[in-house]
Every structure is written in C-alpha cells, then in structure tokens.
Design an enzyme around this catalytic site. Structure first.
Site, PDB file in Angstrom:
ATOM      1  N   TYR A  57       0.854  -1.186   0.000  1.00 49.94           N
ATOM      2  CA  TYR A  57       0.000   0.000   0.000  1.00 49.94           C
ATOM      3  C   TYR A  57       0.889   1.235   0.000  1.00 49.94           C
ATOM      4  O   TYR A  57       1.429   1.628   1.019  1.00 49.94           O
ATOM      5  CB  TYR A  57      -0.926   0.024   1.213  1.00 49.94           C
ATOM      6  CG  TYR A  57      -1.884  -1.148   1.323  1.00 49.94           C
ATOM      7  CD1 TYR A  57      -2.218  -1.912   0.218  1.00 49.94           C
ATOM      8  CD2 TYR A  57      -2.453  -1.487   2.548  1.00 49.94           C
ATOM      9  CE1 TYR A  57      -3.089  -2.985   0.325  1.00 49.94           C
ATOM     10  CE2 TYR A  57      -3.328  -2.553   2.660  1.00 49.94           C
ATOM     11  CZ  TYR A  57      -3.638  -3.307   1.547  1.00 49.94           C
ATOM     12  OH  TYR A  57      -4.498  -4.372   1.660  1.00 49.94           O
ATOM     13  N   HIS A 124       0.049 -11.970   1.016  1.00 49.01           N
ATOM     14  CA  HIS A 124      -0.966 -11.107   0.402  1.00 49.01           C
ATOM     15  C   HIS A 124      -1.695 -11.803  -0.754  1.00 49.01           C
ATOM     16  O   HIS A 124      -2.912 -11.669  -0.896  1.00 49.01           O
ATOM     17  CB  HIS A 124      -0.311  -9.814  -0.096  1.00 49.01           C
ATOM     18  CG  HIS A 124      -1.224  -8.649  -0.140  1.00 49.01           C
ATOM     19  ND1 HIS A 124      -0.797  -7.354  -0.036  1.00 49.01           N
ATOM     20  CD2 HIS A 124      -2.570  -8.560  -0.261  1.00 49.01           C
ATOM     21  CE1 HIS A 124      -1.823  -6.522  -0.097  1.00 49.01           C
ATOM     22  NE2 HIS A 124      -2.911  -7.239  -0.237  1.00 49.01           N
ATOM     23  N   PRO A 204     -15.785  -5.059   3.173  1.00 44.92           N
ATOM     24  CA  PRO A 204     -17.131  -5.430   3.620  1.00 44.92           C
ATOM     25  C   PRO A 204     -18.207  -4.462   3.150  1.00 44.92           C
ATOM     26  O   PRO A 204     -19.389  -4.767   3.262  1.00 44.92           O
ATOM     27  CB  PRO A 204     -17.004  -5.414   5.151  1.00 44.92           C
ATOM     28  CG  PRO A 204     -15.921  -4.423   5.420  1.00 44.92           C
ATOM     29  CD  PRO A 204     -14.937  -4.609   4.301  1.00 44.92           C
ATOM     30  N   LEU A 205     -17.773  -3.323   2.584  1.00 41.17           N
ATOM     31  CA  LEU A 205     -18.731  -2.338   2.076  1.00 41.17           C
ATOM     32  C   LEU A 205     -18.727  -2.284   0.545  1.00 41.17           C
ATOM     33  O   LEU A 205     -19.108  -1.279  -0.044  1.00 41.17           O
ATOM     34  CB  LEU A 205     -18.431  -0.955   2.664  1.00 41.17           C
ATOM     35  CG  LEU A 205     -18.563  -0.896   4.192  1.00 41.17           C
ATOM     36  CD1 LEU A 205     -18.176   0.478   4.714  1.00 41.17           C
ATOM     37  CD2 LEU A 205     -19.981  -1.248   4.624  1.00 41.17           C
ATOM     38  N   GLY A 206     -18.298  -3.384  -0.089  1.00 42.81           N
ATOM     39  CA  GLY A 206     -18.388  -3.468  -1.543  1.00 42.81           C
ATOM     40  C   GLY A 206     -17.648  -2.364  -2.251  1.00 42.81           C
ATOM     41  O   GLY A 206     -18.185  -1.751  -3.185  1.00 42.81           O
ATOM     42  N   GLY A 208     -17.079   0.513  -1.378  1.00 42.60           N
ATOM     43  CA  GLY A 208     -17.752   1.792  -1.193  1.00 42.60           C
ATOM     44  C   GLY A 208     -19.194   1.828  -1.628  1.00 42.60           C
ATOM     45  O   GLY A 208     -19.962   2.684  -1.186  1.00 42.60           O
TER      46      GLY A 208
END
Length: 325
Positions: A57, A124, A204-206, A208
């Site tokens: 990242y 990863h 977990p929020l697709g 965004g």
C-alpha cells in the site's frame, strides 16, 4: 466494542483497513496523512484494536502512517500487515513469497511500523512460483524468532489453506466478503471452521458501493480502478444500486446507515469473523464502528440473506488471475 476470535488471537470484531491511507480510492479526496493518523487514533478510542495494512500500500506509505499513529499506543493494537506483492529483488511491485523475499520484507515492515513484532503476518496473494509449504516454513521461522506472532493467508484456495496449515497453523484468512460477495460461504468458511481458522473480510462495504454514497461513477477520477470494475459499469451498476437501495431500506427501519447495516449483517455470520472496513476519514470510522451496537432482527437478517447476488464479476480478468482458486 465486542471482540472476535481468530483462532487464538483476540481482536475487536470491527477493525480498520488502512489501504486507502495510501491512495487507491481517489473519490475521498486527496491524501492527508494527518487526517489518516487522526482516523487511526479515533478508531482506537472507539475500541478498535485491529489495524490492517500491507507493504504494497503506497508502496510502504500506509505502514509508515500506521507506525506514526500507534507510536505511543503499540500495546493497544493488533497490527496486521502483508508480504508477497512487492519483489525486493527488483525493488518493484510483483508477486514473490520466497523465503529470502519474506525475510527482507519483514525487516522493512518492522522498521516502518516502529515495532519489534508483527501480530498477524499475511501472505498477500499466493505465489505460483513458490510452494506454499516454503512460504509457511519461512513465516514459522519468523514466529520462532519472535518477529511475527501469527500467520495469515489472503485470497487462498481451500487446497492452499490446508497445505499451509499443515506446516504452520494459520490464524486467519483474509478474503473479500460482503452482502455482494458471498463466494466463501460454500467451501471456504466451512473449511476455516473445520480447521479453527478465523476469517477477516476485506471490502465489507463493496468497495464503497454499500455505503449508499455512490450513485454514479462519473465523478471518479480516471485512475480510480472502479471505473473498469465489472460491478461498477453499465447495467451491472444499475442493478447493484437496487441492491444498495434494499440495504438502505432495511437500515432505515432501525435508524442505521447502509454501511452500518452491511457491517452489522457480517457480524451476524459468526464470532470468528472480524471485518476491516477501510477509510481515512474520522467521520467514516465513527459511522462504521457504530455498527457494533446495531441489532438486526431475525426477519431483517433473513431479508438481507435473501438479497439478489451482485451483478458482474468482482474484479476484471487481470485482477481475478491473481486470486488463488
């Protein structure tokens, strides 16, 4: 905040993903390291103990930010980071989970994070050029030396999980999971529970969409990868907005945002599951962690369980090729 158990590792059942602190999603505005540090500290104040990052990242920027943020709070944090998508022999991004590359990677991560040990160290992505037994053995050596406490895998197949676990017990698997990505339910989750391995859902929020804040991709910058993601394009995108509207409607019944509703649903899936919604904004971490207090009724859970699957593949062909299947 309540806790979850990843094998013998205890973490807050809602964590914080630090990928966006190094970029990736540009719709949130420009990078602001000071805001990212405030976000991490606010998460810790709210009971989050699980911070997830990776050397790729940035590269390296996210780990540096996490290290700066937790400098005086190290004992309050379970630090998870990842190796294997940066090739230290070339100095460039690339898949490499050879023992020598892991040894170089861990020293860099320890320095950037400002710590003498990593609590949870993930591969990863599975490296097709290095047998998973060699990779697991290399991490086992780091555990014996005290530089790493626990071993994790990310986006690994059932066969790879079994092979790795036979060499060095796997504490957690990290893979995409949400109301619109439920592939793991058929084979992977049952295997994890058979072996006693915890599960850490990323995105977990697709990416965004399940926040309910995205109604068009036209405002995304040209370098935002979601512009070419099958679920954010054409008819697929229009169909997936309808799924978000259903989540919004259920949340409205209990005064919850779509994001909180989506996270609360994941928390009903088991006490061995600890999602890591990512953000670099204080307001978003406050919204996400508030899902810990949300109670969905049996009827609401069933309605969420019964939602139509998301339309479109979860990644384009190039990105799906990097996933172990």
């Amino acid at each position: 905040m309540k806790n979850a158990r990843l094998a013998d590792l205890e973490v807050s059942r809602i964590g914080l993903g630090a990928m966006t602190m190094a970029g990736t999603y540009t719709s949130e505005g420009g990078l602001d390291d000071a805001e990212s540090i405030r976000t991490i500290n606010r998460a810790l104040d709210l009971g989050v103990t699980h911070i997830d990052t990776a050397e790729i990242y940035g590269p390296f920027l996210s780990e540096e930010i996490v290290g700066r943020a937790i400098k005086s709070r190290r004992d309050d944090v379970v630090i998870a980071t990842k190796f294997g998508l940066f090739d230290h022999t070339t100095g460039q991004p690339g898949t490499n989970s050879s023992p020598d590359n892991i040894r170089t990677a861990v020293e860099g991560s320890l320095t950037r994070l400002g710590t003498d040990h990593i609590d949870l160290y993930y591969q990863h992505r599975v490296d097709p050029q290095t047998p998973i037994e060699e990779t697991a053995g290399a991490v086992a050596e780091l555990i014996a030396e005290g530089k790493v406490r626990h071993f994790g895998l990310s986006e690994a197949s059932a066969q790879t999980i079994r092979r790795a676990h036979a060499v060095q017990p796997v504490t957690a698997l990290q893979t995409e999971y949400s109301l619109w990505t439920r592939d793991v339910e058929s084979e992977i989750l049952p295997l994890l529970r058979e072996l006693g391995i915890g599960f850490v859902p990323y995105s977990p929020l697709g990416h965004g969409l399940l926040t309910g804040q995205i109604r068009t991709v036209e405002d995304f910058a040209d370098d935002d990868w979601r512009k070419t993601n099958p679920r954010f394009t054409g008819e697929n995108f229009r169909r997936n907005l309808a799924l978000v509207d259903e989540v919004r409607a259920i949340g409205a019944e209990i005064g919850a945002t779509p994001a909180q509703t989506a996270i609360a649903w994941i928390l009903t899936r088991g006490q061995d599951i600890a999602p890591i919604p990512g953000t670099r904004r204080v307001a978003r971490v406050e919204e996400n962690t508030a899902a810990d207090a949300i109670e969905l009724s049996d009827d609401q859970i069933q309605r969420l369980n019964s939602l139509e699957p998301a339309a479109g593949a979860r990644h384009d062909e190039a990105n799906m090729a990097s996933i172990d299947r």
